[in-house]
Design an enzyme around this catalytic site. Structure first.
Site, PDB file in Angstrom:
ATOM      1  N   ASP A   1       4.126  -4.644  -7.805  1.00  0.00           N
ATOM      2  CA  ASP A   1       3.796  -3.355  -6.982  1.00  0.00           C
ATOM      3  C   ASP A   1       4.750  -2.086  -7.335  1.00  0.00           C
ATOM      4  OD1 ASP A   1       5.931  -4.013  -5.527  1.00  0.00           O
ATOM      5  OD2 ASP A   1       5.618  -2.209  -4.480  1.00  0.00           O
ATOM      6  N   ASN A   2       5.094  -2.229  -8.612  1.00  0.00           N
ATOM      7  CA  ASN A   2       5.892  -0.854  -8.601  1.00  0.00           C
ATOM      8  C   ASN A   2       5.356  -0.802 -10.600  1.00  0.00           C
ATOM      9  OD1 ASN A   2       6.569   0.092  -6.720  1.00  0.00           O
ATOM     10  ND2 ASN A   2       8.328  -1.044  -6.939  1.00  0.00           N
TER      11      ASN A   2
ATOM     12  N   ARG B   1      -1.866  -0.656 -10.034  1.00  0.00           N
ATOM     13  CA  ARG B   1      -0.740  -0.778 -10.620  1.00  0.00           C
ATOM     14  C   ARG B   1      -1.035  -2.657 -10.533  1.00  0.00           C
ATOM     15  NH1 ARG B   1       2.411   1.167  -6.704  1.00  0.00           N
ATOM     16  NH2 ARG B   1       1.673   3.116  -7.092  1.00  0.00           N
TER      17      ARG B   1
ATOM     18  N   GLY C   1       0.691  -0.995   0.300  1.00  0.00           N
ATOM     19  CA  GLY C   1      -0.254   0.117   0.154  1.00  0.00           C
ATOM     20  C   GLY C   1       1.010   1.527  -0.245  1.00  0.00           C
TER      21      GLY C   1
END
Length: 645
Positions: free
Chosen positions: A304-305, A217, A117
């Site tokens: 997450d990127n 994402r 998060g």
């Protein structure tokens, strides 16, 4: 009636003062929100966002702003600097901003990490601008959120300057990216141990405003992941009672950011999700091709990127290639070289595969994998399109063209040639059909030889970072107990051992010897280049076609990139309160393919968000030549060790 983004039309974009602009909060009205404002980090179940307020800072001060990025929100950048500092630090909020942090998960370095998060980011709102485009704005470094996991939720000046400049630089290079509107620092301090050495220092808390259509994402969809067999972690919304949120999140994403797919597949849910995934695969492959062709290394390609829109997102330990080394690792923390330059396309594909694990609940797994199989074709098509333009060659066939590109890259690798500048100088190489062809061959070869690593740089590249005694111990363990070596960080230690073997070959090398060897390599390749140009541009080729070739090459090979030593120099000045170098790098980044950087450099303190000299000297002094050398040349020996964690 479902919300639809307006089609882009050619309207004169209107600019308004920041305080007069109204924002919407589409993401928070369409997706479930955790309304608890309980302090501290916590597991957030059944929600995509959590309401949270930014934490104020003391004495906010504008470092730099991007006029072009703020135009995406219709914001007039001529407002008083103090207004930008107050609002884009989070100290003041517009009435229509509704602040929240996004919940997502991620596979980090190959392993599922559970809930991650926005630990430092606060969403402010979104709006449809005067061109009918929807953009969201958020603050990075705005303080603690439920996802801060024990951290202070802050970013510091050095990391914020890097994020701001990279966001804008990649945009002007033509690479899909999120944007940065402002960078605001403060007198509030954060404690950071930069080198993990046990010697923490105080650094100024700094906030970057980031702009994109959405910051969703791959990891946004992983909050529904069941317990991972390797790590034992799960997504916070993995329980059956939260499974209705996945189709809700997909509907929001496809309807608003892939409207053509939404409209074409209403009534056929599986086909819609499959078409959406195919487009994500295509955009991700094309993004990876963009990176490879400008020599950009992201550094942390975790799920997450990875933007769901195929944008470059989350700039951390990134870097651009200096000398060409396909195994270059820009992230000093990536001991296993998982995210090296050459592995970026492969890792992006791996991340797409992980997205299938979530989408297969809404579509045919077989069809999703068929879509993934097209990744390599999407990548190669985009890569070759750009590489042909960079090399100034015409399309023949993919196999032979790819081999021609590889031969060029092997020559660069063998000689340690500078990636950016070697490509750039090729436009000076005339075709055999032109009168000055012979002269241009020697000119280009000598320019390239000047861009290759010298003997000292080569030795520094392969100089081991551990002692001879440690190397002997590594060799012994490699032969007798490889499992123990693996536990001790074997891959890194074996790399050091290989470096020592290469170092021994180069320890007595002179610059003259090195240049002589390099000359042989480039003489051979330039002959191959000549043969190729004879085929693509035979005698009789029109002058306009030849000029078009050069123009295309110069528009594909940047003159300027954000090298680490330039960033570091700007950061060091900014930490002393001088933001002129940050602003200068922004100006240079805006014209990466243009030779007219000299004018920008002459306007010493010219910047966005600061007063700008209206005149510029037209004569270039010897000192100016030295300045140009610094900005556009490969780094000096002392700058080669700059790495980012």
């Amino acid at each position: 009636m479902p919300f639809k983004i307006l089609r882009r039309t050619k309207i004169l974009q209107k600019s308004m003062s920041l305080q007069s602009i109204s924002f919407e909060n589409l993401a928070l009205t369409k997706l479930p929100v955790d309304s608890s404002r309980a302090p501290g980090s916590r597991r957030v179940e059944g929600a995509c966002f959590s309401l949270v307020d930014p934490t104020p800072v003391d004495k906010p001060e504008l470092v730099v702003l991007s006029k072009d990025a703020l135009k995406l929100l219709d914001i007039d950048s001529t407002d008083d600097e103090k207004i930008f500092a107050e609002y884009f630090s989070g100290n003041k909020l517009l009435p229509t901003w509704k602040t929240a942090a996004h919940c997502y998960c991620g596979h980090q370095f190959g392993y599922f990490s559970g809930q991650l998060g926005d630990g430092t980011v606060v969403y402010l709102g979104d709006r449809v601008n005067s061109n009918g485009e929807r953009y969201e704005v958020q603050l990075k470094g705005a303080g603690r959120t439920p996802y801060s996991r024990g951290s202070d939720g802050r970013k510091v000046l050095r990391s914020s300057i890097r994020e701001f400049l990279a966001s804008e630089a990649l945009h002007y290079l033509g690479v899909p990216t999120t944007r940065a509107g402002t960078c605001v620092t403060s007198s509030t301090m954060a404690i950071r141990d930069i080198f993990y050495s046990g010697n923490p220092i105080e650094e100024r808390c700094t906030i970057v405003s980031r702009i994109a259509p959405t910051f969703l994402r791959f990891g946004s969809f992983e909050i529904f992941k069941n317990t991972d067999s390797e790590t034992g972690r799960d997504g916070p919304s993995c329980e059956q009672k939260y499974h209705h949120i996945l189709p809700q999140l997909l509907d929001y994403t496809i309807e608003n950011f892939y409207p053509d797919i939404w409209n074409a597949n209403i009534g056929n849910r599986a086909a819609m999700v499959e078409a959406f995934f195919l487009e994500v695969v295509k955009r991700t492959a094309q993004l990876a091709a963009h990176w490879q062709c400008v020599g950009f290394c992201h550094g942390v390609l975790n799920t997450d990127n990875m933007s769901i829109l195929g944008l470059t997102i989350d700039y951390g330990p990134y870097g651009f290639l200096d000398r060409y080394n396909p195994k270059h690792v820009c992230n000093n923390s990536d001991d296993g070289a998982r995210y090296s330059y050459e592995k970026q396309p492969e890792m992006c594909k791996w991340n797409c595969k992980k997205l299938i694990d979530m989408l297969k609940k809404e579509a045919s797994q077989e069809n999703l994998y068929k879509a993934l199989e097209q990744y390599d074709d999407f990548y190669q098509k985009a890569y070759l399109l750009k590489m042909r333009a960079k090399l100034g060659i015409n399309e023949q066939n993919d196999e032979s063209d790819l081999e021609f590109v590889k031969k060029f890259l092997r020559a660069m690798q063998k000689t340690g040639a500078d990636f950016t500048n070697t490509f750039r100088v090729l436009s000076l190489f005339q075709t055999p059909a032109e009168s000055n062809f012979g002269t241009s061959v020697e000119l280009v070869k000598n320019r390239i030889l000047d861009m290759c690593t010298n003997a000292d740089e080569l030795r520094k590249q392969y100089e081991p970072k551990i002692s001879q005694h440690e190397l002997e111990m590594v060799q012994m363990l490699a032969n007798t107990n490889p499992q123990l070596l693996s536990l001790m960080g074997g891959r890194r230690l074996l790399t050091e051992m290989r470096k020592m073997e290469i170092y021994e070959d180069y320890k007595d090398l002179t610059d003259a010897d090195k240049r002589e060897k390099d000359d042989l390599v480039w003489t051979e390749w330039l002959q191959q280049y000549t043969d190729r140009l004879k085929e693509d541009f035979p005698v009789g080729t029109t002058t306009s076609t030849l000029k078009e070739r050069v123009a295309k090459m110069d528009a594909s090979n940047p003159k300027f990139i954000l090298r680490n030593h330039l960033l570091q120099s700007a950061i060091e000045k900014a930490e002393k309160g001088d933001y002129s170098e940050v602003r200068r790098l922004l100006e240079l980044s805006k014209k990466p393919y243009n030779e007219s950087h000299i004018l920008t450099l002459q306007q010493g303190n010219s910047s966005e968000g600061a007063s700008c000299s209206s005149t510029a000297q037209s004569k270039i002094s010897p000192s100016d030549t030295a300045i140009l050398e610094r900005y556009f040349s490969r780094p000096a020996l002392k700058d080669l060790d700059i790495r980012v964690t």
